[in-house]
Design a protein around this motif. Sequence first.
Motif, mmCIF file in Angstrom:
data_model
loop_
_atom_site.group_PDB
_atom_site.id
_atom_site.type_symbol
_atom_site.label_atom_id
_atom_site.label_comp_id
_atom_site.label_asym_id
_atom_site.label_seq_id
_atom_site.Cartn_x
_atom_site.Cartn_y
_atom_site.Cartn_z
ATOM 1 N N LYS A 8 0.832 -1.202 0.000
ATOM 2 C CA LYS A 8 0.000 0.000 0.000
ATOM 3 C C LYS A 8 0.866 1.252 0.000
ATOM 4 C CE LYS A 8 -4.085 -1.752 2.334
ATOM 5 N NZ LYS A 8 -4.993 -1.510 3.446
ATOM 6 N N GLN A 9 1.865 1.311 0.895
ATOM 7 C CA GLN A 9 2.733 2.485 0.991
ATOM 8 C C GLN A 9 3.888 2.177 1.930
ATOM 9 O OE1 GLN A 9 -0.137 5.171 2.887
ATOM 10 N NE2 GLN A 9 1.158 5.223 4.693
ATOM 11 N N LEU A 10 4.898 3.008 1.887
ATOM 12 C CA LEU A 10 5.983 2.946 2.860
ATOM 13 C C LEU A 10 5.447 3.531 4.155
ATOM 14 C CD1 LEU A 10 9.027 2.513 3.517
ATOM 15 C CD2 LEU A 10 9.364 4.882 2.807
ATOM 16 N N HIS A 11 5.558 2.808 5.265
ATOM 17 C CA HIS A 11 5.008 3.285 6.535
ATOM 18 C C HIS A 11 6.007 4.114 7.330
ATOM 19 C CE1 HIS A 11 3.869 3.098 10.811
ATOM 20 N NE2 HIS A 11 2.650 3.261 10.305
ATOM 21 N N HIS A 12 7.228 3.587 7.529
ATOM 22 C CA HIS A 12 8.211 4.365 8.280
ATOM 23 C C HIS A 12 9.629 3.969 7.907
ATOM 24 C CE1 HIS A 12 8.005 0.826 11.050
ATOM 25 N NE2 HIS A 12 9.276 1.115 11.271
ATOM 26 N N VAL A 13 10.520 4.870 8.238
ATOM 27 C CA VAL A 13 11.958 4.656 8.131
ATOM 28 C C VAL A 13 12.482 4.756 9.556
ATOM 29 C CG1 VAL A 13 14.121 5.635 7.282
ATOM 30 C CG2 VAL A 13 12.089 5.680 5.829
ATOM 31 N N SER A 14 13.329 3.809 9.962
ATOM 32 C CA SER A 14 13.937 3.848 11.302
ATOM 33 C C SER A 14 15.429 4.107 11.171
ATOM 34 C CB SER A 14 13.750 2.520 12.038
ATOM 35 O OG SER A 14 12.420 2.336 12.411
ATOM 36 N N LEU A 15 15.927 5.024 11.994
ATOM 37 C CA LEU A 15 17.351 5.330 12.032
ATOM 38 C C LEU A 15 17.823 5.252 13.471
ATOM 39 C CD1 LEU A 15 17.406 8.555 9.804
ATOM 40 C CD2 LEU A 15 17.879 6.205 9.087
ATOM 41 N N VAL A 16 18.995 4.694 13.682
ATOM 42 C CA VAL A 16 19.579 4.701 15.023
ATOM 43 C C VAL A 16 20.410 5.965 15.183
ATOM 44 C CG1 VAL A 16 19.531 2.217 15.423
ATOM 45 C CG2 VAL A 16 21.480 3.219 14.258
ATOM 46 N N ASP A 60 20.673 3.590 19.901
ATOM 47 C CA ASP A 60 21.380 2.305 19.993
ATOM 48 C C ASP A 60 22.750 2.516 19.378
ATOM 49 O OD1 ASP A 60 22.354 -0.269 20.013
ATOM 50 O OD2 ASP A 60 20.500 -1.154 19.248
ATOM 51 N N GLU A 61 23.639 3.090 20.165
ATOM 52 C CA GLU A 61 24.949 3.491 19.652
ATOM 53 C C GLU A 61 25.714 2.340 19.008
ATOM 54 O OE1 GLU A 61 28.831 6.001 21.100
ATOM 55 O OE2 GLU A 61 26.955 6.196 22.185
ATOM 56 N N ALA A 62 25.504 1.116 19.494
ATOM 57 C CA ALA A 62 26.234 -0.030 18.949
ATOM 58 C C ALA A 62 25.862 -0.327 17.504
ATOM 59 C CB ALA A 62 25.968 -1.262 19.811
ATOM 60 N N ARG A 63 24.705 0.154 17.048
ATOM 61 C CA ARG A 63 24.249 -0.156 15.690
ATOM 62 C C ARG A 63 24.509 0.968 14.688
ATOM 63 N NH1 ARG A 63 21.279 -4.786 15.894
ATOM 64 N NH2 ARG A 63 20.408 -5.317 17.917
ATOM 65 N N ILE A 64 25.156 2.033 15.104
ATOM 66 C CA ILE A 64 25.436 3.149 14.204
ATOM 67 C C ILE A 64 26.740 2.881 13.469
ATOM 68 C CG2 ILE A 64 25.968 5.620 14.073
ATOM 69 C CD1 ILE A 64 24.216 6.010 16.497
ATOM 70 N N PRO A 65 26.763 3.080 12.159
ATOM 71 C CA PRO A 65 28.031 2.919 11.435
ATOM 72 C C PRO A 65 29.087 3.840 12.037
ATOM 73 C CG PRO A 65 26.197 3.234 9.914
ATOM 74 C CD PRO A 65 25.664 3.472 11.295
ATOM 75 N N ASN A 66 30.296 3.326 12.195
ATOM 76 C CA ASN A 66 31.376 4.105 12.814
ATOM 77 C C ASN A 66 31.934 5.186 11.910
ATOM 78 O OD1 ASN A 66 31.347 2.728 15.261
ATOM 79 N ND2 ASN A 66 32.669 1.116 14.463
ATOM 80 N N ASN A 67 31.871 4.973 10.629
ATOM 81 C CA ASN A 67 32.469 5.914 9.694
ATOM 82 C C ASN A 67 31.416 6.418 8.712
ATOM 83 O OD1 ASN A 67 35.142 5.510 10.692
ATOM 84 N ND2 ASN A 67 35.127 3.530 9.673
ATOM 85 N N GLN A 111 17.313 18.495 -6.567
ATOM 86 C CA GLN A 111 17.685 17.834 -5.320
ATOM 87 C C GLN A 111 18.639 18.656 -4.464
ATOM 88 O OE1 GLN A 111 19.379 14.601 -7.603
ATOM 89 N NE2 GLN A 111 17.914 13.173 -6.706
ATOM 90 N N ILE A 112 18.478 18.474 -3.153
ATOM 91 C CA ILE A 112 19.394 19.007 -2.147
ATOM 92 C C ILE A 112 19.717 17.832 -1.233
ATOM 93 C CG2 ILE A 112 19.737 20.683 -0.299
ATOM 94 C CD1 ILE A 112 17.075 22.035 -1.514
ATOM 95 N N PHE A 113 20.987 17.602 -0.970
ATOM 96 C CA PHE A 113 21.376 16.530 -0.065
ATOM 97 C C PHE A 113 22.054 17.144 1.156
ATOM 98 C CE2 PHE A 113 21.089 14.447 -4.155
ATOM 99 C CZ PHE A 113 20.500 13.232 -3.850
ATOM 100 N N CYS A 114 21.666 16.673 2.342
ATOM 101 C CA CYS A 114 22.328 17.088 3.583
ATOM 102 C C CYS A 114 22.399 15.870 4.494
ATOM 103 C CB CYS A 114 21.574 18.244 4.248
ATOM 104 S SG CYS A 114 19.917 17.854 4.831
ATOM 105 N N GLN A 115 23.126 16.005 5.583
ATOM 106 C CA GLN A 115 23.277 14.901 6.530
ATOM 107 C C GLN A 115 22.746 15.289 7.899
ATOM 108 O OE1 GLN A 115 27.587 14.278 5.639
ATOM 109 N NE2 GLN A 115 26.993 12.124 5.659
ATOM 110 N N ASP A 116 22.228 14.287 8.610
ATOM 111 C CA ASP A 116 21.776 14.524 9.980
ATOM 112 C C ASP A 116 22.971 14.409 10.922
ATOM 113 O OD1 ASP A 116 22.204 11.825 10.662
ATOM 114 O OD2 ASP A 116 20.116 11.437 11.146
ATOM 115 N N PRO A 117 22.791 14.619 12.227
ATOM 116 C CA PRO A 117 23.935 14.596 13.148
ATOM 117 C C PRO A 117 24.698 13.265 13.194
ATOM 118 C CG PRO A 117 22.080 15.681 14.188
ATOM 119 C CD PRO A 117 21.571 15.095 12.894
ATOM 120 N N ASP A 118 24.074 12.161 12.792
ATOM 121 C CA ASP A 118 24.759 10.868 12.783
ATOM 122 C C ASP A 118 25.300 10.486 11.413
ATOM 123 O OD1 ASP A 118 24.523 9.797 15.572
ATOM 124 O OD2 ASP A 118 22.425 10.250 15.171
#
Length: 135
Positions: A8-16, A60-67, A111-118
């Motif tokens: 039907k649709q994309l419901h959510h995106v989850s980010l750590v 969940d800091e353990a699941r965030i990419p380090n680089n 398009q404009i691309f930016c990054q969040d704090p993580d």
Amino acid sequence: MKKLIRIKQLHHVSLVCRDLQRSVVFYRDMIGLEQIERPDFDFEGAWFALGAGQLHLIVDEARIPNNPLEPHSRNPHFAIRVEDYNETVKWLKENEIEMIEKPHSKSGFAQIFCQDPDGYLIELHVPQEELRKSL
């Protein structure tokens, strides 16, 4: 070919994220998403309305990419359609958010691309014909 899953649709995106408050400020105050109620899970997080869908932040800091990757349009990302390309660029510049502008992308979107704090990449866009109308 028979469709096995009828979507039907994309419901959510989850980010750590590492720092929930810093990420909440970014998505609420910089990107302009509305924070919505979240169930009382046994871990920190925040939810936001994202058009017909949602963005879920999870601590969940353990699941965030380090680089985090350098900002590039071919990196994994999610896209948000915005009302006005030029206003969005102006807002990001005023708030000193680094961005990559691609107003004439072959994708058909300005398009404009930016990054969040993580380091997660976010695409903000309008259809190119809307950008041409505003010139």
